[in-house]
Design an enzyme around this catalytic site. Structure first.
Site, PDB file in Angstrom:
ATOM      1  N   LYS A   1       0.862  -1.183   0.000  1.00  0.00           N
ATOM      2  CA  LYS A   1       0.000   0.000   0.000  1.00  0.00           C
ATOM      3  C   LYS A   1       0.891   1.224   0.000  1.00  0.00           C
ATOM      4  O   LYS A   1       2.026   1.165   0.481  1.00  0.00           O
ATOM      5  CB  LYS A   1      -0.879   0.035   1.258  1.00  0.00           C
ATOM      6  CG  LYS A   1      -2.139   0.846   1.092  1.00  0.00           C
ATOM      7  CD  LYS A   1      -3.174   0.069   0.306  1.00  0.00           C
ATOM      8  CE  LYS A   1      -4.497   0.738   0.211  1.00  0.00           C
ATOM      9  NZ  LYS A   1      -5.529  -0.185  -0.257  1.00  0.00           N
TER      10      LYS A   1
HETATM   11  N1  GLU Z   1      -7.134  -0.095  -3.621  1.00  0.00           N
HETATM   12  C1  GLU Z   1      -7.847  -1.300  -3.909  1.00  0.00           C
HETATM   13  C2  GLU Z   1      -7.946  -2.163  -2.673  1.00  0.00           C
HETATM   14  O1  GLU Z   1      -7.815  -1.701  -1.562  1.00  0.00           O
HETATM   15  C3  GLU Z   1      -7.310  -2.019  -5.140  1.00  0.00           C
HETATM   16  C4  GLU Z   1      -5.881  -2.473  -5.045  1.00  0.00           C
HETATM   17  C5  GLU Z   1      -5.342  -3.042  -6.360  1.00  0.00           C
HETATM   18  O2  GLU Z   1      -6.094  -3.215  -7.295  1.00  0.00           O
HETATM   19  O3  GLU Z   1      -4.136  -3.320  -6.373  1.00  0.00           O
HETATM   20  O4  GLU Z   1      -8.222  -3.328  -2.753  1.00  0.00           O
END
Ligand code: GLU
Length: 436
Positions: free
Chosen positions: A126
């Site tokens: 993240k």
């Molecule tokens: N931000 C989204 C999540 O929390 C998608 C993450 C992604 O597709 O890598 O799942």
């Protein structure tokens, strides 16, 4: 039994905001307490337990940006790679004033478990930048994004770390990341990021994927509980990508959306709200402020409505020990990451509320990110129907697997989802062993 993995016990995680350590609302604590419970039930060996409690890599960068007024501002950027045993690190980047190392680390761990629950070959990551994007111009946001990308470029790559959109980031931000990375390596690399515009290697169906995933598991939960999908009443908190599309798709299945909200407040109409009409309103007015087709309610009131399904699709920590006892929904589908605090879990359990945990409920987004990455790498693009059919298959299968484990171990869906994902990550660690 595999040999125990050893790590020094005093290995500490970097956590600059120690003052939030004991708070119910610290997302890292929320993640860890669920992890601990599942690890105990799985009887995870001590060494592996230690390994999985620690992020692999935490990066902090200072991001100088020339603002439109000619002054230089310096922003803080973070990227955390929590675990990459199952594949490249995967996870979104958020632009938000509340970004902290604890929060990003928790979200990176959640991505690890999320990818494992739906069994896609990624680890978890993240990123976040502490900023208020709503107060920044497009030019400032572009310079911020490009410099942040340059700051974390050593970890980025289709085989190592693949970002995606998250809170306050979108396709355009992904396009800038892809361009910056491509310029640095000297050729176009579409698979370095997902959630891109379709014109430049994005996948059809990606934008709708998280909301679609929520719809699929909500439908399965209603059926599992012997409730009718048609006419089921739904309250949706958050009217961004997840909430608005989740609401539209649930309405398409015959559910009655009785309340919606965004950061400006909410609207309640027991006769049902026409979600497509509300989406049009937001296109024109940016928010739901002044929408008027129902009674004005607060976000807190929305959470406490007597409905069949509650879809919290905004931010963390909206269901806490303060309001959990007042929640009257039969099903909670966690469209957001971490909407329920760990301390609130027990209260919801006691009330018999069926919770579809975030790491399962909102996994549709990263699942179609995986499809996008596969399509980019293969250079062959799928129809929207293929994307949606394959997403549905994975979501249904994952829901059934978690439910089966929940029944088998007599635990709730959240604990079962953690057990499934941790056991998958643990298996790969045992097979790989420790590189020394
Ligand atoms: N931000 C989204 C999540 O929390 C998608 C993450 C992604 O597709 O890598 O799942």
């Amino acid at each position: 039994m595999a040999p125990d993995l050893l790590l020094p016990t005093n290995h500490q995680i970097m956590r600059p905001d120690k003052d939030r350590f004991l708070s119910e609302e610290n997302p890292f604590e929320a993640m860890m307490s669920r992890f601990d419970r599942a690890a105990e039930l799985l009887d995870l060996e001590p060494g592996l337990y230690k390994v999985l409690r620690h992020p692999e890599k935490q990066i902090t960068v200072s991001i100088p940006v020339m603002m439109d007024n000619g002054e230089v501002e310096v922003f803080q950027g973070i990227r955390v790679l929590y675990n990459t045993s199952r594949g490249p690190a995967k996870g979104g980047i958020r632009f938000d004033l509340n970004v902290t190392m604890d929060e990003v680390t928790a979200l990176a761990a959640w991505m690890t478990w999320k990818c494992a629950v739906v069994n896609i070959p990624f680890g978890g990551a993240k990123g976040g930048v502490v900023c208020d994007p709503l107060k920044m111009s497009v030019g400032e946001l572009e310079r911020l994004t490009r410099r942040y990308t340059a700051g974390i470029i050593a970890t980025l790559g289709p085989d190592s770390d693949v970002p995606a959109p998250d809170v306050n980031t979108n396709e355009r931000v992904m396009a800038w990341i892809m361009d910056t990375y491509s310029m640095r390596v000297g050729h176009t690399v579409t698979a370095v990021v997902t959630g891109k515009p379709v014109e430049m290697g994005g996948s059809l169906g990606r934008r709708e994927a998280t909301g679609r995933g929520c719809m699929i598991v909500t439908r399965d939960a209603l059926r599992h509980l012997g409730m009718e999908v048609k006419g089921a009443t739904v309250a949706v908190q958050g009217f961004g990508n997840v909430g608005s599309i989740g609401a539209q798709l649930l309405q398409g299945e015959g559910c009655k959306i009785v309340a919606i909200s965004d950061r400006t407040g909410g609207w309640h109409n027991p006769k049902g709200i026409d979600v497509n009409d509300a989406v049009e309103y937001v296109k024109q007015h940016k928010t739901l402020e002044g929408y008027g087709k129902g009674t004005a309610i607060s976000n807190e009131e929305l959470l406490e409505l007597e409905v069949d399904v509650l879809l919290p699709a905004a931010l963390e920590n909206v269901i806490t020990t303060k309001n959990a006892a007042k929640i009257r929904a039969k099903i909670i589908c966690e469209g957001a990451n971490g909407p329920t605090t760990a301390a609130a879990d027990a209260i919801l359990d006691e009330k018999g509320i069926f919770v579809i945990p975030d790491i399962l409920a909102n996994a549709g987004g990263v699942t179609v990110s995986y499809f996008e990455w596969v399509q980019d790498r293969g250079g062959y693009f799928w129809t929207e129907k293929t994307v949606n059919d394959r997403l549905e298959e994975i979501m249904k299968h994952s829901f059934a697997a978690v439910l089966q484990l929940a029944k088998q171990h007599k635990v709730n869906m959240r604990t079962a989802a953690y057990m499934l994902s941790i056991s998958r990550v643990a298996t790969v660690h045992r097979l790989r062993g420790i590189y020394a």
